[in-house]
Design an enzyme around this catalytic site. Structure first.
Site, PDB file in Angstrom:
ATOM      1  N   CYS A 163       1.529  -0.827   0.053  1.00 44.20           N
ATOM      2  CA  CYS A 163      -0.327   0.067   0.013  1.00 44.20           C
ATOM      3  C   CYS A 163       1.265   0.922  -0.045  1.00 44.20           C
ATOM      4  O   CYS A 163       1.369   1.237   0.916  1.00 44.20           O
ATOM      5  CB  CYS A 163      -0.817  -0.483   0.916  1.00 44.20           C
ATOM      6  SG  CYS A 163      -2.111   1.768   1.446  1.00 44.20           S
ATOM      7  N   GLN A 288      -2.188   9.464  16.253  1.00 39.05           N
ATOM      8  CA  GLN A 288      -2.168   9.104  15.279  1.00 39.05           C
ATOM      9  C   GLN A 288      -1.492   8.863  14.436  1.00 39.05           C
ATOM     10  O   GLN A 288      -0.254   8.053  14.763  1.00 39.05           O
ATOM     11  CB  GLN A 288      -2.372  10.777  15.534  1.00 39.05           C
ATOM     12  CG  GLN A 288      -2.987  11.801  16.414  1.00 39.05           C
ATOM     13  CD  GLN A 288      -4.080  11.935  15.480  1.00 39.05           C
ATOM     14  OE1 GLN A 288      -4.517  11.534  14.745  1.00 39.05           O
ATOM     15  NE2 GLN A 288      -5.191  12.695  16.366  1.00 39.05           N
ATOM     16  N   ASP A 387     -10.769  16.811  21.634  1.00 42.22           N
ATOM     17  CA  ASP A 387     -10.000  16.016  20.686  1.00 42.22           C
ATOM     18  C   ASP A 387     -10.980  15.031  20.563  1.00 42.22           C
ATOM     19  O   ASP A 387     -11.075  13.775  21.616  1.00 42.22           O
ATOM     20  CB  ASP A 387      -8.600  15.552  20.851  1.00 42.22           C
ATOM     21  CG  ASP A 387      -8.312  15.092  19.705  1.00 42.22           C
ATOM     22  OD1 ASP A 387      -9.333  15.286  18.711  1.00 42.22           O
ATOM     23  OD2 ASP A 387      -7.759  14.499  19.542  1.00 42.22           O
ATOM     24  N   CYS A 414     -12.035  15.276  14.914  1.00 44.88           N
ATOM     25  CA  CYS A 414     -11.496  14.757  13.327  1.00 44.88           C
ATOM     26  C   CYS A 414     -12.703  14.759  12.510  1.00 44.88           C
ATOM     27  O   CYS A 414     -13.470  13.467  11.185  1.00 44.88           O
ATOM     28  CB  CYS A 414     -11.204  13.168  13.382  1.00 44.88           C
ATOM     29  SG  CYS A 414     -12.291  12.406  14.551  1.00 44.88           S
TER      30      CYS A 414
END
Length: 469
Positions: A163, A288, A387, A414
């Site tokens: 990938c 993350q 967050d 997000c």
């Protein structure tokens, strides 16, 4: 002319959805078409019709958009990951910036918000940026063991060991594991029959440290991995290999990881940095996935927090303390809250690892912990950082935050839709959006991260009066 299923028509793509699908209109009737971009003229085949809209699949591009590029990944169209790889990267950034702006305008009601938005922070190199991968293991139609990713909205595996947004070392790891499984006749998991052993392969790569973790997710225990010593010996030859583990998940579930992990070789974690802060990362840790852009995101959150060294800060939905420790570099005291106990265990370890004694972590719901501590101590925060997950903040928590009356709220998001919704609620309570930064952490996908600074001058005055008293 009435449209029918499987009918082929010519369509000009006029718009783009938040999910990365092109939108065209046939005699005024909207059709959504995956794999197209604005400006494409295409032949499409109708696949599904609703009362007011429908879906079609791309048959052929007749006249490509000037913003269309050839995806470098050979399976980009089949794979469910990089939905907009066919769009030039400059236009991807424009699309994401507009996505945040449009949500703040339409959902939040913030007219003229563009003037408060910084240019998007894009990637210099939008490839090989992910430090974590989860590859399902299965069989192809000929019965051969394969690894790859699920096709969009299916559990059909598209074979792919290389990938282009993942670390290059994953190709070597997967080829070793696939050879091992074939040689030892170990069957992959079949979710329909709930049989077979190996479900997924999880990898984590430290971009700064170079440390590598491999974790096999099993529908069973490590003893069922025949001749596992040979697998370990081969994986150990890969430079940087630090941790080889298994995770047990025997549930009939779409959830990838189970709760139990065992170590086959090495440590049960790897270490990596975001900026100057060091973190221990286990198989179950939330961390993350784009460390380069995460540094950009957290640096922007730190800038918006405006810390001078004397501030009290609450970090809500703190996870393993990634943002908390970033803030602790410049704050007097940081309090982190997270409902997942294991994440707080990681956060406390990470604070000790960085020798930071000005951080305190709590396990529980933020909307319960924060007011209880305020009532107990009477300490009013200068800054609150949130967050939250994609669903946004609990509304009770938003009202708790405004009751605590920090002079600044830094909202890391997000999902631009829930960001806009929550900012509207905060602004109804007296706050005002000052600045917005958009950060591209997930190139070639439709996901986007943003940071929003909200302030309330009355709260600044209140804090000042409290300090003077």
């Amino acid at each position: 002319m009435e449209l029918k299923k499987n009918q082929e028509i010519l369509l000009t793509i006029e718009d783009f959805t938040r999910e990365g699908e092109g939108l065209g209109k046939y005699q005024g009737f909207p059709l959504f078409v995956k794999d197209t971009v604005i400006g494409d003229k295409a032949k499409v085949s109708v696949t599904k019709l609703k009362k007011n809209y429908g879906y079609a699949r791309l048959v052929e591009i007749l006249e490509p958009s000037p913003d269309r590029v050839t995806p470098p990944c050979p399976v980009a169209r089949q794979c469910g990951g990089c939905k907009i790889q066919q769009l030039s990267y400059e236009k991807q950034k424009e699309f994401k910036w507009n996505q945040v702006a449009n949500c703040l305008k339409r959902i939040g009601g913030f007219d003229g918000i563009e003037a408060k938005m910084e240019p998007i922070y894009g990637m210099e190199h939008p490839w090989r940026y992910r430090n974590k991968a989860q590859y399902p293991i299965g069989l192809d139609k000929d019965g051969s063991i394969i690894a790859g990713f699920y096709a969009g909205r299916t559990h059909t595996i598209v074979p792919n060991t290389d990938c282009l947004i993942q670390a290059e070392v994953n190709k070597d790891i997967l080829e070793i594991i696939l050879r091992y499984l074939r040689k030892n006749h170990i069957r992959p998991y079949d979710e329909k029959s709930h049989t077979g052993l190996v479900r997924h392969v999880l990898t984590r790569v430290g971009f700064v440290t170079g440390e590598i973790m491999v974790c096999l997710v099993l529908n069973g225990k490590k003893e069922q991995l025949k001749n596992s010593a040979a697998l370990v010996e081969q994986l150990r030859q890969i430079p940087g290999m630090t941790s080889i583990m298994v995770n047990t998940n025997k549930e009939k579930t779409n959830r990838i990881l189970g709760a139990s992990c065992e170590t086959l070789w090495g440590r049960d974690y790897i270490e990596d940095y975001i900026g100057d802060v060091r973190y221990q990362i286990g198989p179950l840790s939330f961390f993350q996935v784009n460390p380069v852009q995460t540094k950009v995101l957290y640096s922007k959150a730190l800038e918006y927090a405006g810390l001078k060294g004397e501030e009290i800060v609450w970090d809500l939905y703190c996870g393993i303390g990634t943002i908390s420790l970033f803030l602790a570099q410049k704050a007097k005291q940081v309090y982190g809250v997270e409902i997942v106990k294991e994440a707080i265990d990681d956060a406390r370890r990470n604070a000790a690892l960085n020798q930071m004694d000005n951080v305190t972590f709590y396990v529980g719901k933020a909307e319960e912990i924060v007011p209880a501590e305020y009532q107990r101590t009477g300490i009013r925060p200068d800054v609150i950082v949130v967050d939250p997950p994609r669903k946004g903040c609990d509304e009770t928590l938003l009202h708790t935050m405004t009751t605590m009356a920090p002079s600044r709220i830094v909202y890391v998001s997000c999902d631009p839709g829930t960001l806009a919704r929550d900012c509207r609620i905060l602004c109804e309570e007296g706050y005002e959006i000052e600045r917005v930064a958009v950060v591209d952490q997930f190139g070639h996908s439709c996901h986007v991260e943003s940071v929003c600074l909200l302030s309330n001058s009355k709260c600044t005055d209140l804090k000042s009066e409290s300090t003077d008293a």
